[in-house]
Design an enzyme around this catalytic site. Sequence first.
Site, PDB file in Angstrom:
ATOM      1  N   ASP A 157       0.137  -6.499  -7.094  1.00 26.58           N
ATOM      2  CA  ASP A 157       0.142  -7.294  -8.321  1.00 26.58           C
ATOM      3  C   ASP A 157       1.362  -8.192  -8.362  1.00 26.58           C
ATOM      4  OD1 ASP A 157      -1.844  -7.224 -10.390  1.00 26.58           O
ATOM      5  OD2 ASP A 157      -1.533  -5.071 -10.534  1.00 26.58           O
TER       6      ASP A 157
ATOM      7  N   ASP B 179      -1.789 -11.477 -11.985  1.00 23.85           N
ATOM      8  CA  ASP B 179      -2.167 -10.906 -13.276  1.00 23.85           C
ATOM      9  C   ASP B 179      -2.059 -11.940 -14.396  1.00 23.85           C
ATOM     10  OD1 ASP B 179      -2.534  -8.306 -14.953  1.00 23.85           O
ATOM     11  OD2 ASP B 179      -0.807  -9.283 -15.868  1.00 23.85           O
TER      12      ASP B 179
ATOM     13  N   GLU C 200      -6.628 -12.961 -11.777  1.00 20.48           N
ATOM     14  CA  GLU C 200      -7.268 -12.379 -12.942  1.00 20.48           C
ATOM     15  C   GLU C 200      -7.279 -13.451 -14.031  1.00 20.48           C
ATOM     16  OE1 GLU C 200      -6.564  -8.571 -15.873  1.00 20.48           O
ATOM     17  OE2 GLU C 200      -4.968 -10.053 -15.645  1.00 20.48           O
TER      18      GLU C 200
ATOM     19  N   HIS D  99      -7.986  -0.343 -14.405  1.00 19.20           N
ATOM     20  CA  HIS D  99      -7.060   0.372 -15.282  1.00 19.20           C
ATOM     21  C   HIS D  99      -7.049  -0.164 -16.705  1.00 19.20           C
ATOM     22  CE1 HIS D  99      -4.988  -3.226 -14.011  1.00 19.20           C
ATOM     23  NE2 HIS D  99      -4.120  -3.061 -14.995  1.00 19.20           N
ATOM     24  N   ASP D 100      -7.652  -1.337 -16.932  1.00 17.50           N
ATOM     25  CA  ASP D 100      -7.658  -1.947 -18.253  1.00 17.50           C
ATOM     26  C   ASP D 100      -8.988  -1.804 -18.980  1.00 17.50           C
ATOM     27  OD1 ASP D 100      -5.064  -2.889 -18.509  1.00 17.50           O
ATOM     28  OD2 ASP D 100      -5.482  -4.790 -17.519  1.00 17.50           O
TER      29      ASP D 100
END
Length: 529
Positions: A99, A201, A265, A327-328
Amino acid sequence: MAAMPWWKGATIYQIYPRSFKDSNGDGIGDLRGAINHLTHIASLGVDGIWLSPFFTSPMADFGYDIADFCDVDPIFGTLSDFDDLIKKAHDLGLKVIIDQIYSHSSDQHVWFEQSRQNRTNSKADWYVWADANPDGTPPNNWQSVFGMGAWQWDARRGQYYLHNFLVEQPDLNLHNPDVQNAILDVTKFWLDRGVDGFRLDALNFGMHDPELKDNPVETVFKRPPTRPFDFQRHVNSMSHPDIPAFLERIRAVIDHYPGRFTVAEVGGPFPMAEMKAFTDGDKRLNSAYAFDFLYAADLSADLIRTTLAEWPGEPHEGWPSWAFSNHDAPRAVTRWRGTCDEARYAKLLCMVLASFRGNIFVYQGEELGLPQAHVPFEDLQDPEAITNWPETLGRDGARTPMPWNQANLCAGFSTEKPWLPVDDRHISLSVTAQNNDDNSVLNFYRRMIALRNGSAALRYGDISFNEDTPELLCVERTDGTEIRRCVFNLTNAPLALPAGYDKAAAIAVGEPIVNGMLPAYSGFISTAL
């Protein structure tokens, strides 16, 4: 024909380090734990890993609030541990993607600590500062993603600073060339350590309207609004048209390191224009993904056809990436399965995702068919979940520890109480419990990924859809002389197959075809035609 880049059609496994494996008994996963279990990931047949943040951080947002972009937080280990992870992964044939968070930092970063001191220091303009309105209110109506106004008063400067996420995550001013240069130095630092690519991200939050104009009211909703952020169209607080030019600077750096991969993302209700802009041509990013599936309430043939049709493979178009869980987002098995058995539905989702044109991401535990964990309110850690309580499917329920075995209540994750509790339902789904079961979700993932890797049509090929039976998802993947027909019934009732689709299956889930009808929650991918 020229060889395809390694990332095209790749399957990439996401590691959320806090919850993957604890090696030192503090209840928190770490890099050494990940190193010791890379063999499990390699056994799936994936091409690489995406490692979620492990950087120095006060952990207000569990690593997405970075206090030092070029170091490892002590709870995860050291830079030496990271170097060992790179080496072990490469020895196993795994690429390593990490990330990068370029839109904001922690409020404990030295850049911000200097920036907030006064309005004249050398980093005064490294973050987004603005004067109050005459009545003391914030400069405009912008809202934070996490359910509050996007401006925080700072008494030292006598100004507000922008935070699109938590108060502890001030926005960097990427309009400033000096900030861009500092970020490019971060990019080089990790490339020099041997990483194979980056997931960027929250990329479209990276630049704002310098005039700080109000956001207009949103009038079209993909899903019912649940927070103040949802009531605005974020055309001024994010998504500035100068972002692609900054991406070209990033790409110019990365091109000095052959074979690297970049994926953006891109959030928001209507992200497609930005995704196309961020990946346009050969001077920007390789790939992008949005939240089309991550936050979808239901998975249907129509949603899949509509979403995948946005990436038809036109000239200059980037290469898409897809994920059903991360994870979100709440785990897909729980969000979508309806009346279907969890293991069967997990296998069906695996097969559907593997039929997509593009790269696919598998989130840790997805290969075990883990349902969304129940986390009692008193055990919640995620600030968003706490703020928005009561919500039934918060982020913590997708971040609970990876179950490795059935040895103890920590499921082999740690020898001590973990940072989030292990759901009792996960223990029986552990890696060791599934490893030697030919019918397990885990071994189905291995077979499905092997099939995709061995099929040029599935990995690289074109995609088309047969809509003779609209509720049935009929995907055709083609490459040269190879054709694969992928047929899925995502509903709770049998559906008729189109003519010619009753073919021998290379892999299947659910009940067999009866009288030309594909049973509920069943599917297959044909042998090569």
